[in-house]
Design a protein around this motif. Structure first.
Motif, PDB file in Angstrom:
ATOM      1  N   ILE A 177      -4.263   9.575  11.946  1.00 41.31           N
ATOM      2  CA  ILE A 177      -3.634   8.473  11.044  1.00 41.31           C
ATOM      3  C   ILE A 177      -2.589   7.889  11.935  1.00 41.31           C
ATOM      4  N   ALA A 178      -2.491   6.554  12.296  1.00 44.45           N
ATOM      5  CA  ALA A 178      -1.308   5.924  12.796  1.00 44.45           C
ATOM      6  C   ALA A 178      -0.142   5.961  11.979  1.00 44.45           C
ATOM      7  N   LEU A 179       1.060   5.869  12.578  1.00 50.04           N
ATOM      8  CA  LEU A 179       2.201   5.876  12.025  1.00 50.04           C
ATOM      9  C   LEU A 179       2.511   4.643  10.973  1.00 50.04           C
ATOM     10  N   ASP A 180       1.845   3.665  11.196  1.00 51.88           N
ATOM     11  CA  ASP A 180       1.792   2.629  10.168  1.00 51.88           C
ATOM     12  C   ASP A 180       0.682   2.238   9.288  1.00 51.88           C
ATOM     13  N   LYS A 181       0.029   3.386   9.044  1.00 50.10           N
ATOM     14  CA  LYS A 181      -1.036   3.206   8.172  1.00 50.10           C
ATOM     15  C   LYS A 181      -0.959   4.323   7.045  1.00 50.10           C
ATOM     16  N   GLY A 182      -1.283   4.193   5.889  1.00 53.55           N
ATOM     17  CA  GLY A 182      -1.554   4.902   4.850  1.00 53.55           C
ATOM     18  C   GLY A 182      -0.141   5.543   4.337  1.00 53.55           C
ATOM     19  N   VAL A 183      -0.330   6.151   3.426  1.00 53.60           N
ATOM     20  CA  VAL A 183       0.810   7.092   2.485  1.00 53.60           C
ATOM     21  C   VAL A 183       1.395   8.141   3.833  1.00 53.60           C
ATOM     22  N   CYS A 184       0.378   8.722   4.506  1.00 57.49           N
ATOM     23  CA  CYS A 184       1.048   9.940   5.513  1.00 57.49           C
ATOM     24  C   CYS A 184       1.777   9.135   6.507  1.00 57.49           C
ATOM     25  N   GLY A 185       1.325   7.983   7.075  1.00 57.44           N
ATOM     26  CA  GLY A 185       1.970   7.039   7.962  1.00 57.44           C
ATOM     27  C   GLY A 185       3.190   6.685   7.514  1.00 57.44           C
ATOM     28  N   ALA A 186       3.377   6.166   6.223  1.00 62.10           N
ATOM     29  CA  ALA A 186       4.625   5.703   5.526  1.00 62.10           C
ATOM     30  C   ALA A 186       5.573   7.215   5.456  1.00 62.10           C
ATOM     31  N   ALA A 187       5.104   8.258   5.184  1.00 61.96           N
ATOM     32  CA  ALA A 187       5.997   9.335   5.042  1.00 61.96           C
ATOM     33  C   ALA A 187       6.620   9.505   6.431  1.00 61.96           C
ATOM     34  N   ALA A 188       5.527   9.548   7.397  1.00 64.00           N
ATOM     35  CA  ALA A 188       6.073  10.051   8.738  1.00 64.00           C
ATOM     36  C   ALA A 188       7.154   8.991   9.258  1.00 64.00           C
ATOM     37  N   SER A 189       6.636   7.854   9.378  1.00 66.31           N
ATOM     38  CA  SER A 189       7.571   6.644   9.903  1.00 66.31           C
ATOM     39  C   SER A 189       8.918   6.778   9.114  1.00 66.31           C
ATOM     40  N   SER A 190       9.064   6.693   7.882  1.00 69.83           N
ATOM     41  CA  SER A 190      10.253   6.618   7.139  1.00 69.83           C
ATOM     42  C   SER A 190      11.156   7.826   7.062  1.00 69.83           C
ATOM     43  N   ARG A 191      10.203   9.173   7.437  1.00 68.44           N
ATOM     44  CA  ARG A 191      10.812  10.375   7.026  1.00 68.44           C
ATOM     45  C   ARG A 191      11.243  10.708   5.768  1.00 68.44           C
ATOM     46  N   ARG A 192      10.591  10.049   4.817  1.00 67.16           N
ATOM     47  CA  ARG A 192      10.946  10.120   3.248  1.00 67.16           C
ATOM     48  C   ARG A 192       9.695  10.570   2.475  1.00 67.16           C
ATOM     49  N   THR A 193       9.740  11.264   1.530  1.00 68.45           N
ATOM     50  CA  THR A 193       8.540  11.901   0.754  1.00 68.45           C
ATOM     51  C   THR A 193       8.146  10.573   0.192  1.00 68.45           C
ATOM     52  N   GLN A 194       6.802  10.494   0.136  1.00 65.28           N
ATOM     53  CA  GLN A 194       6.435   9.533  -0.874  1.00 65.28           C
ATOM     54  C   GLN A 194       5.341  10.024  -1.894  1.00 65.28           C
ATOM     55  N   VAL A 195       5.898   9.445  -3.021  1.00 63.33           N
ATOM     56  CA  VAL A 195       5.163   9.882  -4.271  1.00 63.33           C
ATOM     57  C   VAL A 195       4.202   8.675  -4.972  1.00 63.33           C
ATOM     58  N   VAL A 196       3.003   8.553  -4.809  1.00 65.89           N
ATOM     59  CA  VAL A 196       2.271   7.466  -5.112  1.00 65.89           C
ATOM     60  C   VAL A 196       1.439   7.699  -6.320  1.00 65.89           C
ATOM     61  N   ARG A 197       1.871   7.208  -7.356  1.00 67.22           N
ATOM     62  CA  ARG A 197       1.051   7.336  -8.795  1.00 67.22           C
ATOM     63  C   ARG A 197      -0.413   6.773  -8.849  1.00 67.22           C
ATOM     64  N   ASP A 198      -0.509   5.642  -8.113  1.00 66.41           N
ATOM     65  CA  ASP A 198      -1.947   5.192  -7.530  1.00 66.41           C
ATOM     66  C   ASP A 198      -2.013   4.764  -6.526  1.00 66.41           C
ATOM     67  N   VAL A 199      -3.116   5.678  -5.613  1.00 68.33           N
ATOM     68  CA  VAL A 199      -3.186   5.105  -4.386  1.00 68.33           C
ATOM     69  C   VAL A 199      -3.876   4.062  -4.029  1.00 68.33           C
ATOM     70  N   ASN A 200      -4.584   3.648  -5.189  1.00 72.39           N
ATOM     71  CA  ASN A 200      -5.143   2.082  -4.946  1.00 72.39           C
ATOM     72  C   ASN A 200      -4.221   0.779  -5.054  1.00 72.39           C
ATOM     73  N   ALA A 201      -2.987   1.160  -5.409  1.00 72.19           N
ATOM     74  CA  ALA A 201      -2.209   0.201  -5.509  1.00 72.19           C
ATOM     75  C   ALA A 201      -1.228   0.293  -4.186  1.00 72.19           C
ATOM     76  N   PHE A 202      -1.384   1.352  -3.516  1.00 69.94           N
ATOM     77  CA  PHE A 202      -0.648   1.280  -2.183  1.00 69.94           C
ATOM     78  C   PHE A 202      -1.109   0.538  -0.977  1.00 69.94           C
ATOM     79  N   PRO A 203      -0.215  -0.306  -0.419  1.00 75.09           N
ATOM     80  CA  PRO A 203      -0.846  -1.350   0.427  1.00 75.09           C
ATOM     81  C   PRO A 203      -1.155  -0.195   1.839  1.00 75.09           C
ATOM     82  N   GLY A 204      -2.165  -0.473   2.156  1.00 74.07           N
ATOM     83  CA  GLY A 204      -3.049   0.184   3.483  1.00 74.07           C
ATOM     84  C   GLY A 204      -3.149   1.645   3.280  1.00 74.07           C
TER      85      GLY A 204
END
Length: 163
Positions: free
Chosen positions: A78-105
């Protein structure tokens, strides 16, 4: 050797407190990153309700690479600019996503996943990877899960230092 016992508490904070105690016992005295990640992922996956994936992605210096996990086969890189994992890694902040289908990328490794929480693994200012947990239920994760998962990840990171 410690094994996961059924969680007794009816509240999420209580369940996470019990799980933290189990994680301490399970990881105590072992510093190997892979061994501890494997046991940690199995502990979380088998203890918490309504999960369909729990595991690690480790940062290799350029992208996230799948590590020990429980659940169906996963995306390998997973690239650091892709998906929920990439967002958490690049921002170094926990990502809580209630609806993954609404999460860009969002990256759909398992189409059954509907919600997700991803906690970055940061030690001494360095990104080690992320701990990713998915659920087939929409809105499965909330602030109690954020707090609990962040505490669990601290226990995992402490085990690597021998704390």
């Amino acid at each position: 050797m410690s094994t996961a016992a059924a969680l007794q508490s009816d509240s999420k904070p209580g369940q996470y407190a019990e799980l933290a105690e189990q994680a301490h016992g399970l990881l105590h005295g072992e510093r190997d990153r892979i061994a501890n990640a494997a046991n940690f992922a199995a502990l979380v996956y088998n203890a918490l309700p309504s999960l369909n994936w729990a595991g690690f992605y480790f940062f290799d210096g350029s992208e996230l690479v799948v590590g020990p996990f429980q659940g169906k086969p996963a995306c390998v890189r997973i690239a650091l600019d892709k998906g929920v994992c990439g967002a958490a890694a690049s921002s170094r902040r926990t990502q809580v996503v209630r609806d993954v289908n609404a999460f860009p990328g969002h990256i759909a490794c398992d189409a059954a996943s509907r919600s997700e929480i991803v906690v970055p693994l940061v030690a001494d200012g360095e990104l080690l990877g992320v701990f990713d947990v998915d659920s087939p239920e929409p809105a499965r994760f909330d602030e109690d899960d954020r707090s609990g998962m962040e505490q669990l990840v601290k226990i995992y990171l402490q085990s690597l230092r021998g704390d």
